[in-house]
Write an enzyme that holds these catalytic residues in place. Structure first.
Site, mmCIF file in Angstrom:
data_model
loop_
_atom_site.group_PDB
_atom_site.id
_atom_site.type_symbol
_atom_site.label_atom_id
_atom_site.label_comp_id
_atom_site.label_asym_id
_atom_site.label_seq_id
_atom_site.Cartn_x
_atom_site.Cartn_y
_atom_site.Cartn_z
ATOM 1 N N ASN A 102 -8.582 3.872 -1.864
ATOM 2 C CA ASN A 102 -7.903 2.713 -1.270
ATOM 3 C C ASN A 102 -7.322 1.863 -2.399
ATOM 4 O OD1 ASN A 102 -6.981 0.955 0.657
ATOM 5 N ND2 ASN A 102 -8.994 0.311 1.398
ATOM 6 N N CYS A 117 0.821 -1.220 0.000
ATOM 7 C CA CYS A 117 0.000 0.000 0.000
ATOM 8 C C CYS A 117 0.850 1.263 0.000
ATOM 9 C CB CYS A 117 -0.930 -0.003 1.208
ATOM 10 S SG CYS A 117 -0.080 -0.276 2.772
ATOM 11 N N HIS A 123 -1.584 1.529 7.347
ATOM 12 C CA HIS A 123 -2.026 1.429 5.954
ATOM 13 C C HIS A 123 -1.849 2.783 5.291
ATOM 14 C CE1 HIS A 123 -4.063 -0.236 2.565
ATOM 15 N NE2 HIS A 123 -5.166 0.472 2.709
#
Ligand SMILES: *[C@@H]1O[C@H](CO)[C@@H](O)[C@H](O)[C@H]1NC(C)=O
Ligand SMILES: *[C@@H]1O[C@H](CO)[C@@H](O)[C@H](O)[C@H]1NC(C)=O
Length: 330
Positions: free
Chosen positions: A296, A106, A276
């Protein structure tokens, strides 16, 4: 044959267990607040190990003493709502939603995405590309902890440093055939078994892995001019986005976050799973609640078509204190 039967049986049991577990979790989340909706989804169906594998952002212990960019020009008339997708519709990367697959990438996917957005904006819509998350993930050894590789997690500010010092080539999604180094990790779907072979960091390659791409690795590189950590300030983040485009934010993920399906997220669970990183593309207000609009990297079927909204101005889960970005060398 036997192996696949066992894998199937294990996967089946895992799904049943996870499903039983999730139902009460979902009810509890939906009872605990009324700004967002929790539900089962593609990510939660894969179970806790898979869920944890997606959190690849390290939050430095000395975050609060790190130098920050303090010379951001704070805009006086910040609009109450803003959407970078509408502001710069010619920059296709802004609205694109990636799928990191089973890898803690990520930090790299969000950085490469924001770099692509900023390249497009700063070039006056002439450089419209996807910058390769693969290149960053595989090659930035400074981005990870010693002895680890990209899929084990990385530091967002180091990703921006790498873009400045070493540059990044282009590269689209898995199987896209786009750019110099397309993403090599498969976006996992229901049919893919959860074995360890799916969880590896590709080797660093100093050439274009896409043989059909007509530009050399060296010529394809784009570079940053600066890289920075923004002040822990809502208006500093907004001002930077208004002027240069999306930024990368890193935050702490609690168990409830995975079950997000729509609305404005605020934390209800105290079970912390990891860090994240995501791309912040705008903000707004709904029923008096301020939120950030965030892309995301868990595919389009998660959340609000791959995006989510999170409470703004309250440093929700640390969301406003670890925001990184950089400027483009044109
Ligand atoms: C980049 O990738 C997205 C899919 O993630 C795709 O929609 C888009 O066309 C690609 N190319 C550019 C230049 O953004
Ligand atoms: C998601 O996409 C669908 C189909 O394009 C659209 O109807 C829907 O409004 C979108 N939802 C959100 C929250 O953007």
């Amino acid at each position: 044959m036997a192996k696949s039967v066992i894998t199937f049986a294990v996967a089946f049991i895992a799904v049943v267990v996870a499903t039983d577990f999730d139902d009460s979790i979902i009810e509890n989340i939906n009872r605990a607040q009324n700004t967002w909706k929790a539900g089962k989804n593609e990510i939660t169906d894969k179970g806790i190990e898979y869920m944890k594998s997606l959190l690849g952002t390290k939050i430095p212990e000395n975050l609060h003493t790190q130098p920050r960019r303090t010379d951001v020009e704070i805009k006086e008339n910040i609009p109450t709502s803003f959407d970078a997708r509408k502001q710069w519709p010619r920059c296709l990367s802004i609205g694109s939603i990636k799928n990191q697959g089973k890898c803690g990438s990520c930090w790299a996917v969000a950085a490469a995405g924001a770099v692509s957005d900023r390249l497009c904006i700063s070039s006056g819509f002439k450089v419209v590309v996807n910058i390769s998350a693969e290149n960053l993930l595989a090659c930035c050894s400074d981005c990870t902890d010693p002895g680890e590789r990209g899929c084990d997690g990385g530091y967002p500010e180091k990703a921006w440093n790498y873009f400045k010092s070493t540059g990044l080539v282009t590269g689209g999604d898995y199987n896209s055939g786009e750019g110099c180094q397309p993403y090599e990790i498969e976006p996992t779907n229901e049919e893919v078994s959860e074995n360890e072979e799916n969880y590896y960091t590709p080797p660093c390659q100093k050439k274009c892995t896409n043989k059909k791409y007509g530009v050399s690795f060296v010529k394809d590189k784009h570079y940053g001019k600066t890289s920075y950590l923004l002040d822990k300030s809502e208006t500093a983040i907004q001002s930077d986005i208004l002027k240069y485009g999306p930024v990368e934010a890193a935050f702490t993920v609690y168990y409830d976050f995975y079950f997000y399906t729509s609305g404005i997220y605020k934390q209800t669970s105290t079970f912390k799973l990891g860090g994240h990183a995501v791309r912040v593309i705008g903000w707004g207000v709904e029923n008096g609640i301020k939120y950030w609009i965030v892309a995301n990297s868990w595919g389009r079927r998660w959340g609000e078509n791959g995006t989510f909204r999170i409470r703004r101005g309250t440093n929700e889960c640390g969301f406003e204190e670890y925001v990184t970005a950089g400027l483009i060398k044109n």
